[in-house]
Design an enzyme around this catalytic site. Structure first.
Site, PDB file in Angstrom:
ATOM      1  N   CYS A   1     -36.438  25.178 -53.550  1.00 14.07           N
ATOM      2  CA  CYS A   1     -37.735  24.660 -53.138  1.00 14.07           C
ATOM      3  C   CYS A   1     -38.806  25.421 -53.899  1.00 14.07           C
ATOM      4  CB  CYS A   1     -37.909  24.856 -51.632  1.00 14.07           C
ATOM      5  SG  CYS A   1     -39.482  24.251 -50.999  1.00 14.07           S
TER       6      CYS A   1
ATOM      7  N   HIS B   1     -40.738  18.814 -45.110  1.00 15.79           N
ATOM      8  CA  HIS B   1     -42.012  19.502 -45.394  1.00 15.79           C
ATOM      9  C   HIS B   1     -43.164  18.892 -44.585  1.00 15.79           C
ATOM     10  CE1 HIS B   1     -41.203  22.393 -48.569  1.00 15.79           C
ATOM     11  NE2 HIS B   1     -40.535  21.512 -49.275  1.00 15.79           N
TER      12      HIS B   1
HETATM   13 NI    NI Z   1     -39.312  22.011 -50.918  1.00 17.59          NI
END
Ligand code: NI
Length: 168
Positions: free
Chosen positions: A94, A140
């Site tokens: 990420c 997210h």
């Molecule tokens: Ni991410």
């Protein structure tokens, strides 16, 4: 933004107006950010905008050399349903957790839907890397980061250390 910043933990709000200069500018910023970091996807909260907007897509990506191509996609106000309760685990990274990788279980097959930046509906079935990327970006929007979902805690760490140890 990087993990630890409380803005990554907010629940993002739906977009209320499509095809606006603000939305086009946000999406352009997101594509620029994703490309600069060789990301496979990005969600608006990662650049400090608490809106339900995500982008993803890969053709060939040095961060994910074995991943199959995923169409370049803009998804606003997305939702999804699980088509197969079976989960499959894969290594994730990420841009908000730089230098690290973790082994994360995700649903194998899903159907997602949402809108593009013009308000046109988008709906697709996805599996494999495509389904994984969607679920990662969707998280997210709810303030969830992939380390939260790791089950096998020893399969999380800095990429270089995991490679040295033969784990990754
Ligand atoms: Ni991410």
């Amino acid at each position: 933004l990087r993990i630890g910043d409380p803005r990554l933990r907010q629940v993002a709000a739906p977009v209320e107006a499509f095809d606006t200069p603000e939305l086009h500018e946000l999406i352009a910023d997101m594509f620029e950010t994703m490309a600069a970091a060789n990301g496979a996807g990005l969600a608006a909260p990662q650049i400090g905008v608490a809106r339900r907007v995500m982008i993803f897509g890969i053709e060939s990506n040095p961060r994910y050399p074995d991943a199959e191509p995923v169409p370049t996609t803009v998804l606003v106000n997305a939702g999804y349903e699980v088509l197969d309760e079976a989960e499959v685990s894969g290594w994730e990274g990420c841009l908000s957790v730089p230098g690290m990788r973790g082994y994360v279980p995700r649903y194998r097959r899903i159907r997602y839907r949402g809108f593009d930046q013009y308000g046109e509906p988008v709906a697709r079935e996805a599996d494999g890397f495509h389904a994984m990327v969607f679920q990662h970006e969707y998280d997210h929007l709810d303030g969830v980061l992939y380390p939260d979902r790791i089950v096998e805690k020893e399969k999380f760490g800095f990429e270089a250390e995991l490679i040295d140890a033969g784990i990754l």
